[in-house]
Motif scaffolding. Structure first.
Motif, PDB file in Angstrom:
ATOM      1  N   UNK A  19       0.797  -1.229   0.000  1.00  0.00           N
ATOM      2  CA  UNK A  19       0.000   0.000   0.000  1.00  0.00           C
ATOM      3  C   UNK A  19       0.827   1.276   0.000  1.00  0.00           C
ATOM      4  N   UNK A  20       2.095   1.210   0.411  1.00  0.00           N
ATOM      5  CA  UNK A  20       2.913   2.422   0.405  1.00  0.00           C
ATOM      6  C   UNK A  20       3.473   2.758  -0.979  1.00  0.00           C
ATOM      7  N   UNK A  21       3.286   1.860  -1.951  1.00  0.00           N
ATOM      8  CA  UNK A  21       3.798   2.090  -3.301  1.00  0.00           C
ATOM      9  C   UNK A  21       2.724   2.760  -4.155  1.00  0.00           C
ATOM     10  N   UNK A  22       3.016   3.971  -4.618  1.00  0.00           N
ATOM     11  CA  UNK A  22       2.108   4.688  -5.513  1.00  0.00           C
ATOM     12  C   UNK A  22       2.339   4.287  -6.960  1.00  0.00           C
ATOM     13  N   UNK A  23       3.606   4.081  -7.327  1.00  0.00           N
ATOM     14  CA  UNK A  23       3.956   3.750  -8.706  1.00  0.00           C
ATOM     15  C   UNK A  23       5.369   3.192  -8.741  1.00  0.00           C
ATOM     16  N   UNK A  24       5.677   2.463  -9.812  1.00  0.00           N
ATOM     17  CA  UNK A  24       7.052   2.076 -10.091  1.00  0.00           C
ATOM     18  C   UNK A  24       7.192   1.873 -11.588  1.00  0.00           C
ATOM     19  N   UNK A  25       8.415   2.039 -12.067  1.00  0.00           N
ATOM     20  CA  UNK A  25       8.692   1.814 -13.485  1.00  0.00           C
ATOM     21  C   UNK A  25      10.164   1.492 -13.652  1.00  0.00           C
ATOM     22  N   UNK A  26      10.483   0.837 -14.767  1.00  0.00           N
ATOM     23  CA  UNK A  26      11.877   0.523 -15.053  1.00  0.00           C
ATOM     24  C   UNK A  26      12.691   1.806 -15.117  1.00  0.00           C
ATOM     25  N   UNK A  27      13.919   1.703 -14.645  1.00  0.00           N
ATOM     26  CA  UNK A  27      14.802   2.860 -14.532  1.00  0.00           C
ATOM     27  C   UNK A  27      15.374   3.275 -15.882  1.00  0.00           C
ATOM     28  N   UNK A  28      15.919   4.469 -15.921  1.00  0.00           N
ATOM     29  CA  UNK A  28      16.686   4.925 -17.071  1.00  0.00           C
ATOM     30  C   UNK A  28      17.969   4.089 -17.139  1.00  0.00           C
ATOM     31  N   UNK A  29      18.579   4.009 -18.317  1.00  0.00           N
ATOM     32  CA  UNK A  29      19.795   3.203 -18.487  1.00  0.00           C
ATOM     33  C   UNK A  29      20.883   3.577 -17.486  1.00  0.00           C
ATOM     34  N   UNK A  30      21.008   4.857 -17.169  1.00  0.00           N
ATOM     35  CA  UNK A  30      22.058   5.306 -16.245  1.00  0.00           C
ATOM     36  C   UNK A  30      21.880   4.719 -14.846  1.00  0.00           C
ATOM     37  N   UNK A  31      20.646   4.295 -14.511  1.00  0.00           N
ATOM     38  CA  UNK A  31      20.363   3.754 -13.182  1.00  0.00           C
ATOM     39  C   UNK A  31      20.073   2.252 -13.202  1.00  0.00           C
ATOM     40  N   UNK A  32      20.320   1.579 -14.305  1.00  0.00           N
ATOM     41  CA  UNK A  32      20.126   0.134 -14.349  1.00  0.00           C
ATOM     42  C   UNK A  32      19.155  -0.346 -15.404  1.00  0.00           C
ATOM     43  N   UNK A  33      18.484   0.550 -16.100  1.00  0.00           N
ATOM     44  CA  UNK A  33      17.570   0.162 -17.181  1.00  0.00           C
ATOM     45  C   UNK A  33      16.515  -0.826 -16.713  1.00  0.00           C
ATOM     46  N   UNK A  34      16.286  -1.866 -17.508  1.00  0.00           N
ATOM     47  CA  UNK A  34      15.245  -2.842 -17.174  1.00  0.00           C
ATOM     48  C   UNK A  34      15.691  -3.813 -16.077  1.00  0.00           C
ATOM     49  N   UNK A  35      16.859  -3.575 -15.500  1.00  0.00           N
ATOM     50  CA  UNK A  35      17.320  -4.362 -14.354  1.00  0.00           C
ATOM     51  C   UNK A  35      17.064  -3.668 -13.032  1.00  0.00           C
ATOM     52  N   UNK A  36      16.306  -2.563 -13.078  1.00  0.00           N
ATOM     53  CA  UNK A  36      16.026  -1.794 -11.855  1.00  0.00           C
ATOM     54  C   UNK A  36      14.716  -1.029 -12.028  1.00  0.00           C
ATOM     55  N   UNK A  37      14.138  -0.619 -10.905  1.00  0.00           N
ATOM     56  CA  UNK A  37      12.910   0.180 -10.952  1.00  0.00           C
ATOM     57  C   UNK A  37      13.023   1.373 -10.017  1.00  0.00           C
ATOM     58  N   UNK A  38      12.412   2.485 -10.460  1.00  0.00           N
ATOM     59  CA  UNK A  38      12.180   3.617  -9.582  1.00  0.00           C
ATOM     60  C   UNK A  38      10.867   3.333  -8.877  1.00  0.00           C
TER      61      UNK A  38
END
Length: 194
Positions: A162-181
């Motif tokens: 419930x504390x998560x409003x949104x998430x998406x794959x990161x920009x390439x500089x932060x890990x791309x599809x291997x990470x999420x904001x």
């Protein structure tokens, strides 16, 4: 195609040749399919859960499932947002324009360790009033599974919290599809001056 150059006839012909015989079909309308919105009852349930749970997370009472999840492809971009989140905020998150204040790397963890680390990390981030965090889940296949297990589970777990409003794959500089904001809910107490 680079810059703002429009494709010429040779580009169009080459593209059509490349697509011939594939499973890809042309789209004959200009309406986007944003997916099926969450039912109002589900949103209400998430809000009530967030209000009743507050910031409490304990190691003994996990709030994420450990059951089967839908596998995702290694290069698949992940995206989730509550339906009432402003489009502008979602766009900023996708562009990496919201600075992340803390990061977690789940490489080398088994599934149970990853789940515990993620829940503890998100709890700590909320205690520290973080608005956005980075979670590196990786995208390598794990064990006998033919899909990235940690990535697939993170995709499912974050949707349940419930504390998560949104998430998406990161920009390439932060890990791309291997990470999420991950954009976190902020409570009224978060805005109070200490």
């Amino acid at each position: 195609m680079t810059g703002n150059r429009l494709p010429d006839d040779d580009d169009r012909i080459a593209f059509r040749e490349a697509m011939r015989g594939s499973d890809i079909r042309p789209v004959h309308h200009d309406r986007a399919d944003p997916g099926r919105p969450a039912p109002r009852s589900e949103l209400r349930h998430r809000r009530e859960a967030a209000a009743s749970n507050g910031n409490a997370v304990t190691a003994t009472s996990s709030r994420t499932s450990d059951g089967r999840v839908d596998p995702v492809r290694p290069s698949e971009a992940l995206m989730f947002a509550l339906s009432d989140l402003p489009h502008r905020t979602i766009a900023q998150l996708k562009r990496g324009a919201i600075a992340w204040q803390a990061g977690l790397d789940l490489h080398g963890h088994d599934l149970e360790q990853a789940r515990g680390e993620l829940e503890s990390f998100l709890h700590e981030a909320r205690v520290n009033r973080a608005r956005c965090v980075l979670v590196v889940h990786g995208k390598a296949w794990s064990g006998a599974a033919r899909y990235p297990v940690i990535k697939s589970h993170v995709n499912a777990w974050l949707r349940e919290l419930p504390e998560v409003l949104a998430f998406c794959s990161a920009q390439d500089r932060d890990g791309g599809t291997g990470a999420v904001y991950v954009l976190l809910r902020r409570t009224r107490e978060d805005y109070a001056t200490p």
